[in-house]
Design a protein around this motif. Sequence first.
Motif, mmCIF file in Angstrom:
data_model
loop_
_atom_site.group_PDB
_atom_site.id
_atom_site.type_symbol
_atom_site.label_atom_id
_atom_site.label_comp_id
_atom_site.label_asym_id
_atom_site.label_seq_id
_atom_site.Cartn_x
_atom_site.Cartn_y
_atom_site.Cartn_z
ATOM 1 N N LEU A 180 0.814 -1.203 0.000
ATOM 2 C CA LEU A 180 0.000 0.000 0.000
ATOM 3 C C LEU A 180 0.854 1.261 0.000
ATOM 4 N N GLN A 181 1.923 1.259 0.793
ATOM 5 C CA GLN A 181 2.745 2.460 0.924
ATOM 6 C C GLN A 181 3.499 2.790 -0.359
ATOM 7 N N LYS A 182 3.801 1.787 -1.181
ATOM 8 C CA LYS A 182 4.473 2.033 -2.459
ATOM 9 C C LYS A 182 3.477 2.373 -3.565
ATOM 10 N N ALA A 183 2.307 1.760 -3.518
ATOM 11 C CA ALA A 183 1.307 2.048 -4.548
ATOM 12 C C ALA A 183 0.641 3.400 -4.336
ATOM 13 N N PHE A 184 0.467 3.782 -3.061
ATOM 14 C CA PHE A 184 -0.165 5.073 -2.736
ATOM 15 C C PHE A 184 0.695 5.782 -1.688
ATOM 16 N N PRO A 185 1.835 6.336 -2.076
ATOM 17 C CA PRO A 185 2.749 6.939 -1.086
ATOM 18 C C PRO A 185 2.167 8.206 -0.465
ATOM 19 N N LYS A 186 2.238 8.261 0.873
ATOM 20 C CA LYS A 186 1.828 9.448 1.644
ATOM 21 C C LYS A 186 0.412 9.892 1.303
ATOM 22 N N ASN A 187 -0.486 8.916 1.141
ATOM 23 C CA ASN A 187 -1.877 9.253 0.822
ATOM 24 C C ASN A 187 -2.772 8.245 1.540
ATOM 25 N N GLU A 189 -5.897 8.537 2.378
ATOM 26 C CA GLU A 189 -7.241 8.419 1.808
ATOM 27 C C GLU A 189 -7.245 7.482 0.607
ATOM 28 N N ALA A 190 -6.222 7.558 -0.240
ATOM 29 C CA ALA A 190 -6.147 6.666 -1.396
ATOM 30 C C ALA A 190 -5.966 5.214 -0.950
ATOM 31 N N GLN A 191 -5.188 4.967 0.104
ATOM 32 C CA GLN A 191 -5.040 3.616 0.631
ATOM 33 C C GLN A 191 -6.371 3.085 1.160
ATOM 34 N N VAL A 212 -0.704 -5.749 1.447
ATOM 35 C CA VAL A 212 0.498 -5.717 2.277
ATOM 36 C C VAL A 212 0.713 -4.294 2.776
ATOM 37 N N SER A 213 1.063 -4.194 4.056
ATOM 38 C CA SER A 213 1.297 -2.890 4.669
ATOM 39 C C SER A 213 2.593 -2.930 5.467
ATOM 40 N N TYR A 225 -5.554 4.315 11.016
ATOM 41 C CA TYR A 225 -6.056 3.160 11.774
ATOM 42 C C TYR A 225 -7.399 2.681 11.222
ATOM 43 N N THR A 226 -8.115 3.563 10.532
ATOM 44 C CA THR A 226 -9.398 3.181 9.931
ATOM 45 C C THR A 226 -9.231 2.087 8.903
ATOM 46 N N LEU A 227 -8.022 1.934 8.389
ATOM 47 C CA LEU A 227 -7.753 0.907 7.383
ATOM 48 C C LEU A 227 -8.076 -0.491 7.896
#
Length: 283
Positions: A180-187, A189-191, A212-213, A225-227
Amino acid sequence: MLRLAYRIEDVNRLQMSSKNQLFPYRYCSKCAGATKKDDFRCHVCGHWELETTTGNGKAGLLSEYRQNKAKNNQKPIPRIETGQWDLALGGGLVRGNTILICGQAGGGKSTLLSQICGKFPDQPPYYVAAEESRDAIDLRFARLGIKTDLYVYPFLELGGGDFESDFERVKPKLVITDSLQKAFPKNDEAQLFHCMRLKRYCVQNNACGIVVSHVNKDTVASGAYTLQHEVDVVLCLFANEDKTCELYSIKSRQGPTFDVILFAMTDKGLKYIEPKKEKRKSR
């Protein structure tokens, strides 16, 4: 004109004085709500299967409702067996569920995902490779001895792209997003929106999704944390100094939680370590 729908708590007030006479209301086999005898649909939940009962009142409705609920709970949940790590899932993958796997760098997340992909030989999984190239993934599969078709989305080669619309077009039975962090970096809401969209796809297409996170310095999944509320299972995988890995779930809607499964990190992947049985001392 609205028709009244009565709950179980109001049945005693509505029942007839004679217990041997037929109760003039039908009850719902799903929610145990009572409606008039002439109606054929429950006005509480909209269920069509209504049944009549004798004048046993509230106790009779509750006992039959609990018996029907117990029969429905006895049906086993169909699962996809993928190996010994199914012990952390309660027996296997459940179609329609999304799983969040978090762990430290080098903890064995990619190795675990590769072994899971090997359990889908007839249905090629969809792998969003946001951290590795296709050649690196092929080398890992060859090292582990896994022979299976894999639909890899070249995230690094394309520099991103709308891979969500792509797997909705391909319609695989297993979708893996790494990570997730590589597909949507620093976002954040997108994650979150990606997990929601993946969950909707899995439910509509009877598929499974794995995300994967990374973890932060507090060994907690990075991001909002809502994830964790948007997925069905949250797995944690951590490596020890003695080349072993611990896998356990902190959230599972169809399985146990905090049951630690121990694996050994080998050249051929993660190997399950059976727990040692304690010998009782004879008196």
